[in-house]
Design a protein around this motif. Structure first.
Motif, PDB file in Angstrom:
ATOM      1  N   ILE A   1       0.838  -1.203   0.000  1.00  0.00           N
ATOM      2  CA  ILE A   1       0.000   0.000   0.000  1.00  0.00           C
ATOM      3  C   ILE A   1       0.872   1.252   0.000  1.00  0.00           C
ATOM      4  O   ILE A   1       0.608   2.221  -0.738  1.00  0.00           O
ATOM      5  N   MET A   2       1.921   1.255   0.818  1.00  0.00           N
ATOM      6  CA  MET A   2       2.786   2.432   0.897  1.00  0.00           C
ATOM      7  C   MET A   2       3.498   2.690  -0.425  1.00  0.00           C
ATOM      8  O   MET A   2       3.686   3.841  -0.824  1.00  0.00           O
ATOM      9  N   GLU A   3       3.883   1.622  -1.130  1.00  0.00           N
ATOM     10  CA  GLU A   3       4.537   1.798  -2.429  1.00  0.00           C
ATOM     11  C   GLU A   3       3.542   2.311  -3.469  1.00  0.00           C
ATOM     12  O   GLU A   3       3.850   3.228  -4.244  1.00  0.00           O
ATOM     13  N   GLN A   4       2.336   1.745  -3.495  1.00  0.00           N
ATOM     14  CA  GLN A   4       1.341   2.134  -4.500  1.00  0.00           C
ATOM     15  C   GLN A   4       0.805   3.535  -4.269  1.00  0.00           C
ATOM     16  O   GLN A   4       0.515   4.264  -5.218  1.00  0.00           O
ATOM     17  N   LYS A   5       0.685   3.945  -3.027  1.00  0.00           N
ATOM     18  CA  LYS A   5       0.070   5.235  -2.698  1.00  0.00           C
ATOM     19  C   LYS A   5       1.093   6.296  -2.294  1.00  0.00           C
ATOM     20  O   LYS A   5       0.716   7.367  -1.815  1.00  0.00           O
ATOM     21  N   ALA A   6       2.362   5.997  -2.471  1.00  0.00           N
ATOM     22  CA  ALA A   6       3.446   6.969  -2.187  1.00  0.00           C
ATOM     23  C   ALA A   6       3.405   7.441  -0.733  1.00  0.00           C
ATOM     24  O   ALA A   6       3.504   8.628  -0.443  1.00  0.00           O
TER      25      ALA A   6
END
Length: 424
Positions: A63-68
């Motif tokens: 999630i952190m990678e996809q949503k920056a």
């Protein structure tokens, strides 16, 4: 330690991932949101195992990678002890933790759907929204020394509870089998009384031995013994109304109770020794023992609950954590009583109260302040209000000693009190 809700809200920024977790015994449920409350992924159900924690880590990382998102704050209710291992894991991964009040969760659960429904999908969102709005408190997991001290205090409390339960059972046994025993011995736990119960538990045993036989046993176990007390015990046994049926099994039961009591009392003594060793390793903690009325056990309880004093910016934060901050119940022209809110760490609140009672008996400075509170002309306090106020004063003294390393100064306390009286 952040104090205000505004400060907490400012910590939730665009690059912050807000995760709410509903903690259970075997399984946990997690939902993820941004700082505006928009959900970023599907509900995750993961087990309370190493594999489950790995699944949570991978879910959050994706999630952190996809949503920056560059950081995460994880919120949950303090559901018993079930969150301990999860909290340690998340803190070890570098995530910030936030605890939300279960009462707040209950009050805000209906905001989304106007329904009192409670389920594993709904609660994680409620928790996350409370974190997003700054309605949480930072999780404090004590460092090694403070964690050791807190565990030792908890173990002593458990042992103390067992000793009280065993003592009550022994009192019950005496009420049934030998009620006259307490007319001879004020406390069954004294050395002479225990020697008697171990060797002559029933009136029949006492009469069979006679005063001379009882005295002979006492002389083997004790440095001082009294023939007059032995004769009083025999006379009490002769007039006893205690039950005699089933005496053999009853004697065995008492022997078991006494053996258990001795064993647990020894365990308590050893844990208290460990508490003392840990307490003296806390910076400046030994200086608290110089305050008349504060003993090793009470000092250990208070410090174990406070933890690292450096995380507090003001002693009022400690009072709030203890549930000693004031609440008012007023509306319109009605002015209700001001009382303490009792929402905080119970053991810290009880520790402060329990140490204040003996302090009022043997500590001249605090006793003088207590009398001043009771007799002042403007807004005199009753006894309980004064005790609570003095608990606040004690917290400020403890805060100063632990943070500054200064010594307790009784003369300064007295002079401060005199100056406040002149100003009044």
């Amino acid at each position: 330690m952040k104090r205000t809700q505004n400060e907490k809200i400012l910590q939730i920024q665009n690059h912050t991932l807000v995760v709410g977790i509903d903690v259970g015994k075997d399984s946990h449920y997690a939902r993820a949101f941004d700082n505006r409350g928009i959900e970023l992924a599907k509900l995750l159900r993961f087990s309370n195992t190493a594999q489950g924690y790995e699944a949570l880590d991978e879910w959050m990382r994706m999630i952190m990678e996809q949503k920056a998102k560059t950081e995460a704050i994880v919120g949950f209710e303090p559901t018993g002890h079930y969150w301990f291992t999860l909290g340690d894991h998340l803190q070890g991964k570098g995530h910030r933790l936030g605890i939300v009040n279960p009462f707040h969760v209950k009050c805000t659960r209906e905001l989304d759907d106007n329904s009192p429904t409670k389920n594993d999908r709904k609660d994680p969102k409620t928790i996350a929204m409370l974190v997003k709005d700054g309605r949480f408190r930072d999780v404090y997991i004590p460092a090694d020394l403070y964690s050791e001290l807190r565990e030792a205090v908890s173990e002593r409390e458990r042992l103390q509870g067992q000793l009280i339960a065993l003592s009550n059972q022994i009192h019950r046994w005496l009420d049934i089998r030998f009620p006259e025993f307490i007319t001879v011995f004020k406390d069954w736990g004294g050395k002479t009384a225990q020697a008697t119960l171990k060797n002559f538990p029933t009136p029949a045993r006492v009469m069979a031995a006679g005063a001379a036989g009882v005295l002979q046993v006492w002389q083997k176990h004790l440095q001082r013994s009294s023939l007059k007390k032995a004769e009083r015990l025999v006379r009490a046994a002769e007039k006893s109304i205690g039950r005699t049926a089933g005496s053999e099994a009853a004697e065995a039961a008492l022997a078991n109770l006494l053996a258990q009591y001795d064993m647990i009392a020894g365990q308590r003594q050893r844990i208290e020794q460990l508490m003392q060793e840990l307490l003296l390793r806390v910076p400046n903690a030994g200086k608290l023992l110089e305050i008349r009325g504060i003993g090793m056990v009470t000092a250990a309880v208070i410090i174990s609950e406070i933890g690292d004093i450096r995380r507090f910016q003001d002693p009022r934060q400690i009072l709030k954590m203890a549930g000693l901050s004031l609440k008012e119940n007023s509306s319109g022209k009605h002015r209700g009583k001001t009382t303490i809110n009792k929402r905080g760490r119970r053991r810290l609140r009880e520790g402060l109260f329990q140490v204040m009672i003996p302090m009022l008996a043997i500590n001249a400075e605090f006793r003088a302040m207590h009398q001043k509170n009771l007799t002042r002309l403007v807004n005199p306090l009753n006894k309980m209000q004064s005790v609570i106020a003095l608990c606040g004063k004690l917290v400020r003294v403890i805060y100063a000693i632990l943070t500054k390393g200064c010594l307790y100064d009784a003369e300064k306390m007295t002079n401060d009190m005199k100056r406040s009286m002149k100003a009044a």
